[in-house]
Design a protein around this motif. Structure first.
Motif, PDB file in Angstrom:
ATOM      1  N   LYS A 110       0.846  -1.202   0.000  1.00 40.26           N
ATOM      2  CA  LYS A 110       0.000   0.000   0.000  1.00 40.26           C
ATOM      3  C   LYS A 110       0.883   1.256   0.000  1.00 40.26           C
ATOM      4  CE  LYS A 110      -2.896   2.313   3.296  1.00 40.26           C
ATOM      5  NZ  LYS A 110      -3.102   2.291   4.724  1.00 40.26           N
ATOM      6  N   GLU A 111       1.919   1.241   0.895  1.00 41.87           N
ATOM      7  CA  GLU A 111       2.826   2.397   0.987  1.00 41.87           C
ATOM      8  C   GLU A 111       3.472   2.664  -0.375  1.00 41.87           C
ATOM      9  OE1 GLU A 111       3.215   4.281   3.713  1.00 41.87           O
ATOM     10  OE2 GLU A 111       1.680   2.980   4.613  1.00 41.87           O
ATOM     11  N   SER A 112       4.018   1.609  -0.955  1.00 39.67           N
ATOM     12  CA  SER A 112       4.755   1.802  -2.219  1.00 39.67           C
ATOM     13  C   SER A 112       3.801   2.226  -3.344  1.00 39.67           C
ATOM     14  CB  SER A 112       5.530   0.550  -2.590  1.00 39.67           C
ATOM     15  OG  SER A 112       4.669  -0.397  -3.110  1.00 39.67           O
ATOM     16  N   TYR A 113       2.538   1.762  -3.246  1.00 36.90           N
ATOM     17  CA  TYR A 113       1.548   2.143  -4.267  1.00 36.90           C
ATOM     18  C   TYR A 113       1.340   3.654  -4.257  1.00 36.90           C
ATOM     19  CZ  TYR A 113      -3.013   2.366  -6.657  1.00 36.90           C
ATOM     20  OH  TYR A 113      -4.041   2.663  -7.499  1.00 36.90           O
ATOM     21  N   PHE A 114       1.112   4.203  -3.068  1.00 33.42           N
ATOM     22  CA  PHE A 114       0.846   5.642  -3.005  1.00 33.42           C
ATOM     23  C   PHE A 114       2.104   6.478  -3.231  1.00 33.42           C
ATOM     24  CE2 PHE A 114      -3.055   4.228  -0.835  1.00 33.42           C
ATOM     25  CZ  PHE A 114      -3.943   4.874  -1.669  1.00 33.42           C
ATOM     26  N   SER A 115       3.275   5.920  -2.864  1.00 29.34           N
ATOM     27  CA  SER A 115       4.481   6.740  -3.031  1.00 29.34           C
ATOM     28  C   SER A 115       4.969   6.755  -4.482  1.00 29.34           C
ATOM     29  CB  SER A 115       5.581   6.243  -2.098  1.00 29.34           C
ATOM     30  OG  SER A 115       5.891   4.922  -2.453  1.00 29.34           O
ATOM     31  N   ARG A 116       4.670   5.737  -5.244  1.00 25.19           N
ATOM     32  CA  ARG A 116       5.268   5.668  -6.584  1.00 25.19           C
ATOM     33  C   ARG A 116       4.301   5.889  -7.747  1.00 25.19           C
ATOM     34  NH1 ARG A 116       7.034   1.246  -8.480  1.00 25.19           N
ATOM     35  NH2 ARG A 116       6.387  -0.206  -6.861  1.00 25.19           N
ATOM     36  N   GLN A 117       3.049   5.485  -7.591  1.00 22.89           N
ATOM     37  CA  GLN A 117       2.198   5.476  -8.775  1.00 22.89           C
ATOM     38  C   GLN A 117       1.633   6.861  -9.115  1.00 22.89           C
ATOM     39  OE1 GLN A 117       2.689   2.634  -9.893  1.00 22.89           O
ATOM     40  NE2 GLN A 117       3.360   1.794  -7.949  1.00 22.89           N
ATOM     41  N   GLU A 121      -1.509   5.793 -13.712  1.00 18.91           N
ATOM     42  CA  GLU A 121      -1.170   4.400 -13.380  1.00 18.91           C
ATOM     43  C   GLU A 121      -2.196   3.834 -12.403  1.00 18.91           C
ATOM     44  OE1 GLU A 121       3.607   3.669 -13.613  1.00 18.91           O
ATOM     45  OE2 GLU A 121       2.870   5.067 -12.115  1.00 18.91           O
ATOM     46  N   LYS A 122      -2.600   4.674 -11.446  1.00 17.17           N
ATOM     47  CA  LYS A 122      -3.538   4.218 -10.414  1.00 17.17           C
ATOM     48  C   LYS A 122      -4.884   3.870 -11.036  1.00 17.17           C
ATOM     49  CE  LYS A 122      -1.649   6.924  -6.885  1.00 17.17           C
ATOM     50  NZ  LYS A 122      -1.829   8.289  -6.506  1.00 17.17           N
ATOM     51  N   ARG A 123      -5.270   4.698 -12.019  1.00 16.50           N
ATOM     52  CA  ARG A 123      -6.574   4.448 -12.655  1.00 16.50           C
ATOM     53  C   ARG A 123      -6.632   3.047 -13.278  1.00 16.50           C
ATOM     54  NH1 ARG A 123      -6.902   9.714 -14.378  1.00 16.50           N
ATOM     55  NH2 ARG A 123      -6.089   9.236 -16.431  1.00 16.50           N
ATOM     56  N   GLY A 124      -5.539   2.662 -13.890  1.00 16.34           N
ATOM     57  CA  GLY A 124      -5.534   1.350 -14.568  1.00 16.34           C
ATOM     58  C   GLY A 124      -5.233   0.198 -13.617  1.00 16.34           C
ATOM     59  N   GLY A 125      -4.711   0.523 -12.445  1.00 18.30           N
ATOM     60  CA  GLY A 125      -4.348  -0.543 -11.509  1.00 18.30           C
ATOM     61  C   GLY A 125      -2.938  -1.057 -11.781  1.00 18.30           C
ATOM     62  N   ILE A 126      -2.360  -1.698 -10.791  1.00 17.06           N
ATOM     63  CA  ILE A 126      -0.997  -2.221 -10.943  1.00 17.06           C
ATOM     64  C   ILE A 126      -1.053  -3.751 -10.855  1.00 17.06           C
ATOM     65  CG2 ILE A 126       1.348  -2.195  -9.966  1.00 17.06           C
ATOM     66  CD1 ILE A 126       0.402   0.576 -10.812  1.00 17.06           C
ATOM     67  N   PHE A 127      -0.351  -4.383 -11.779  1.00 17.80           N
ATOM     68  CA  PHE A 127      -0.215  -5.850 -11.712  1.00 17.80           C
ATOM     69  C   PHE A 127       1.262  -6.184 -11.644  1.00 17.80           C
ATOM     70  CE2 PHE A 127      -4.089  -5.077 -14.088  1.00 17.80           C
ATOM     71  CZ  PHE A 127      -4.980  -5.827 -13.355  1.00 17.80           C
ATOM     72  N   ASP A 128       1.595  -7.113 -10.819  1.00 19.54           N
ATOM     73  CA  ASP A 128       3.016  -7.452 -10.688  1.00 19.54           C
ATOM     74  C   ASP A 128       3.148  -8.885 -10.170  1.00 19.54           C
ATOM     75  OD1 ASP A 128       5.645  -7.045 -10.888  1.00 19.54           O
ATOM     76  OD2 ASP A 128       5.736  -5.302  -9.561  1.00 19.54           O
ATOM     77  N   PHE A 129       4.401  -9.333 -10.133  1.00 20.80           N
ATOM     78  CA  PHE A 129       4.671 -10.605  -9.453  1.00 20.80           C
ATOM     79  C   PHE A 129       5.288 -10.281  -8.104  1.00 20.80           C
ATOM     80  CE2 PHE A 129       4.784 -12.081 -13.868  1.00 20.80           C
ATOM     81  CZ  PHE A 129       3.893 -13.131 -13.765  1.00 20.80           C
ATOM     82  N   GLN A 144      -6.900   1.899  -6.660  1.00 20.85           N
ATOM     83  CA  GLN A 144      -7.759   2.759  -5.848  1.00 20.85           C
ATOM     84  C   GLN A 144      -9.078   2.927  -6.595  1.00 20.85           C
ATOM     85  OE1 GLN A 144      -5.998   6.534  -4.987  1.00 20.85           O
ATOM     86  NE2 GLN A 144      -7.118   6.773  -3.067  1.00 20.85           N
ATOM     87  N   ILE A 145     -10.189   2.728  -5.879  1.00 20.74           N
ATOM     88  CA  ILE A 145     -11.509   2.752  -6.516  1.00 20.74           C
ATOM     89  C   ILE A 145     -12.370   3.813  -5.821  1.00 20.74           C
ATOM     90  CG2 ILE A 145     -13.526   1.321  -7.098  1.00 20.74           C
ATOM     91  CD1 ILE A 145     -11.614  -1.096  -6.383  1.00 20.74           C
ATOM     92  N   PHE A 146     -13.164   4.489  -6.670  1.00 21.21           N
ATOM     93  CA  PHE A 146     -14.069   5.510  -6.090  1.00 21.21           C
ATOM     94  C   PHE A 146     -15.498   5.157  -6.458  1.00 21.21           C
ATOM     95  CE2 PHE A 146      -9.956   7.426  -6.555  1.00 21.21           C
ATOM     96  CZ  PHE A 146      -9.758   8.040  -5.336  1.00 21.21           C
ATOM     97  N   ALA A 155      -9.958  12.870  -7.856  1.00 21.13           N
ATOM     98  CA  ALA A 155      -9.586  12.160  -6.632  1.00 21.13           C
ATOM     99  C   ALA A 155      -8.258  11.425  -6.817  1.00 21.13           C
ATOM    100  CB  ALA A 155     -10.682  11.173  -6.268  1.00 21.13           C
ATOM    101  N   TYR A 156      -8.097  10.873  -8.018  1.00 18.96           N
ATOM    102  CA  TYR A 156      -6.826  10.186  -8.305  1.00 18.96           C
ATOM    103  C   TYR A 156      -5.690  11.189  -8.236  1.00 18.96           C
ATOM    104  CZ  TYR A 156      -8.931   5.814 -10.057  1.00 18.96           C
ATOM    105  OH  TYR A 156      -9.584   4.628 -10.178  1.00 18.96           O
ATOM    106  N   GLU A 157      -5.945  12.344  -8.884  1.00 19.70           N
ATOM    107  CA  GLU A 157      -4.874  13.338  -8.991  1.00 19.70           C
ATOM    108  C   GLU A 157      -4.463  13.909  -7.637  1.00 19.70           C
ATOM    109  OE1 GLU A 157      -6.460  15.812 -11.983  1.00 19.70           O
ATOM    110  OE2 GLU A 157      -5.687  14.526 -13.594  1.00 19.70           O
ATOM    111  N   ARG A 158      -5.478  14.004  -6.773  1.00 23.96           N
ATOM    112  CA  ARG A 158      -5.145  14.550  -5.447  1.00 23.96           C
ATOM    113  C   ARG A 158      -4.263  13.581  -4.651  1.00 23.96           C
ATOM    114  NH1 ARG A 158     -10.497  16.304  -4.968  1.00 23.96           N
ATOM    115  NH2 ARG A 158     -10.899  14.685  -3.422  1.00 23.96           N
TER     116      ARG A 158
END
Ligand code: ADP
Length: 435
Positions: A110-117, A121-129, A144-146, A155-158
Motif C-alpha cells: 500500500k505504501e509503495s503504491y501511493f508513493s510511486r504510482q 497508473e492508479k486508474r488502470g491498476g498495478i499488476f506485478d509478481f 484505488q476505486i471511487f 480524486a486520483y490526482e489529489r
C-alpha cells in the motif's frame, strides 16, 4: 574367447554411447518444451488473474454496499488474499485469516503504491509478481476505486489515500506451482521410461549390428586355423624326411613343398578375390568359342583319367559377355577337376553352355558319386571336405570356395543340382546385361 570379450565390450560401449546420445537429446528437448510450456502457463495464469482483478474492481465500483460474502467467496474459490481500505481505514483484511504474513506485506504494498504510482497508473491498476518474505510467489493487483463518484479523476490526482477504496489482491501461485511440479515429474518419468526402452533396444540392436562382423572374424580365425592345419602335414613330412633321410627323400620333400606352394597360391588367390571388388581385366568374350577352346585344352587330361568327355553347345547364337578370361578358365578347371575326382573311372563328364532368361550358364556335368542335398550349401565353405582325411592331389577344400568367389566377382551365381540318373551338375550363370 578374447574376441568374444572384445565384442561384448564393444557392445556395452555402443549401448552406453547410444543411451547417452539419446538421453542428451531427450533432456535438451524436454527442457526446451518445459520452458516454453511453463512460460505459457505463467502468462495464462497472470492473464486470468488480471481478468479476475478487473471484475472485482468493477463490481466494487458498482456496488453501493460492499458485500463481505462476495469477497469471502472470492478468497475461498480462488485462493486469493483480499485487502481493502475504505477512506484509509482497513475494511476487509484477509477474511479467511489463514495467511497472516500477507498483512504486513499488504501494508508495505500500500505504501509503495501511493508513493510511486501516478494518477494515470492508479486508474488502470498495478499488476506485478511478488515474492513474499516466507518465499511464497504469485501475482499481486492494486487499485484505488471511487465507487459512485462523478469525478474520480480528480480524486486520483489529489493522491489522497484517505478517499475511496484501496484494493489489494494477492494471488499465490500454489496451484500453478503444483501443476508445474506435476508436469516436471511426468516428464522425468517419461524420459526415464523412454531411456530404459532405448537402452534395451540399443542393446539388442547392437548385437544384431555386430553379428556380421563377429561372424566374419570367426571365419577369419577358422581360415587361419585350417590353413595352419593343412600346412602342418607337409611340413611334418619334410622335417621327418630330413631327419631320417629315407631313399628318394629329396623327391618326397619336393612333392610336399609343391603341395604347400599350391595351397599358399590358392589362399592368396582367394584373398585377392575377396578383397578386390571386381576383376581387373574385364573383356568381351564369346562364351561358345571360349568353352570350345577350354574343352580342347582339357580333353587329354579328362580322357587320361579314364572318363568320357563331351561338349554341348547351343544351336542359337550366344551373345558376348564381359569377364576376366583367366579367372573363367580357373573356375571351369576347378569344377572339372572335382568332376574327375568324384566320378569313378569310366564315368561321363560333359561341358555345356546354355542360354537362360538374360543369363549365360556354363555347366560341368558328371555322373559321379553325387552330393548329399543337405551338404550342397556347405561345400562352398572354405576348407570343406566331405572326407577330412583326403589330402591327395591338393584337395584342401578350397576349390569350390574359389569358384564361388570368382562367380560372385562377376555378379553371377553358382548352384549345384543332381544330374538326372545320378551325379552332380554345377551351373555358373552370369547376367548378360550387367557388363
Ligand atoms: P576339394 O579340393 O577337397 O575337392 P572343393 O572345395 O573343390 O574341395 O570341394 C568341396 C567338397 O565338395 C569336396 O570335398 C566334395 O565332397 C564335394 N564335391 C565337389 N565337387 C563334387 C562333385 N563333382 N561330385 C561330388 N562331390 C563333389
Amino acid at each position: 574367447m578374447k574376441s568374444i570379450k572384445m565384442f561384448r565390450k564393444l557392445r556395452y560401449k555402443l549401448t552406453v554411447l547410444c543411451a547417452l546420445i539419446t538421453m542428451g537429446i531427450m533432456i535438451l528437448f524436454s527442457v526446451l518444451y518445459l520452458t516454453i510450456s511453463e512460460h505459457t502457463l505463467r502468462e495464462n495464469y497472470q492473464l486470468s488473474f488480471q481478468h479476475d482483478f478487473d471484475s472485482i474492481c468493477s463490481s466494487l465500483e458498482q456496488q453501493k454496499t460492499i458485500s463481505y460474502d462476495y469477497l469471502l467467496h472470492l478468497e475461498q474459490n480462488n485462493g486469493y488474499q483480499i485487502f481493502l481500505w475504505d477512506n484509509g481505514q482497513p475494511l476487509a483484511f484477509n477474511l479467511l485469516k489463514n495467511h497472516l504474513p500477507y498483512e504486513e506485506y499488504a501494508e508495505a504494498a500500500k505504501e509503495s503504491y501511493f508513493s510511486r504510482q501516478t494518477a494515470s497508473e492508479k486508474r488502470g491498476g498495478i499488476f506485478d509478481f511478488y515474492v513474499s518474505e516466507s518465499g511464497e510467489t504469485g501475482c499481486i493487483g492494486l487499485r484505488q476505486i471511487f465507487p459512485g463518484q462523478s469525478l474520480p479523476k480528480m480524486a486520483y490526482e489529489r493522491n489522497d489515500q484517505s478517499k475511496g477504496l484501496l484494493l489489494i489482491v494477492f494471488a499465490p501461485d500454489t496451484s500453478l506451482l503444483t501443476q508445474l511440479h506435476r508436469q516436471r515429474l511426468l516428464f522425468l518419468i517419461l524420459c526415464l521410461l523412454t531411456e530404459l526402452i532405448l537402452i534395451l533396444f540399443a542393446f539388442l540392436f547392437t548385437k544384431k549390428l555386430l553379428r556380421p562382423i563377429a561372424d566374419n572374424q570367426k571365419k577369419q580365425l577358422l581360415f587361419v586355423a585350417n590353413a595352419s592345419h593343412e600346412l602342418r602335414t607337409p611340413l611334418a613330412v619334410i622335417l621327418s624326411s630330413l631327419d631320417v633321410k629315407p631313399p628318394h627323400y629329396e623327391e618326397t620333400i619336393r612333392q610336399e613343398a609343391q603341395r604347400m606352394s599350391h595351397l599358399v597360391e590358392d589362399m592368396l588367390f582367394l584373398t585377392g578375390l575377396e578383397t578386390g571388388k571386381r576383376p581387373a581385366s574385364l573383356k568381351p568374350l564369346a562364351p561358345d568359342t571360349f568353352l570350345l577352346t577350354f574343352y580342347e585344352q582339357t580333353e587329354s587330361l579328362v580322357r587320361e583319367s579314364g572318363h568320357s568327355y563331351h561338349l554341348l553347345l547351343p544351336e542359337e547364337s550366344v551373345p558376348d559377355f564381359s569377364c576376366d578370361k583367366e579367372k573363367m578358365t580357373q573356375l571351369l578347371l576347378n569344377l572339372l577337376q572335382n568332376a574327375i575326382t568324384y566320378t569313378p573311372k569310366g564315368g561321363r563328364i560333359t561341358l555345356a553352355l546354355c542360354l537362360k532368361k538374360r543369363e549365360i550358364c556354363f555347366q560341368v556335368i558328371d555322373n559321379g558319386i553325387g552330393i548329399d542335398p543337405e551338404k550342397r550349401k556347405e561345400i562352398f565353405e572354405r576348407f570343406y571336405k566331405e572326407d577330412s582325411s583326403r589330402h591327395e592331389k591338393g584337395h584342401y577344400g578350397l576349390g569350390l570356395c574359389i569358384a564361388k568367389e570368382i562367380v560372385l566377382s562377376h555378379k553371377g551365381r553358382i548352384l549345384v543340382t543332381e544330374t538326372p540318373g545320378g551325379g552332380s551338375t554345377f551351373s555358373c550363370c552370369f547376367p548378360v546385361t550387367t557388363f
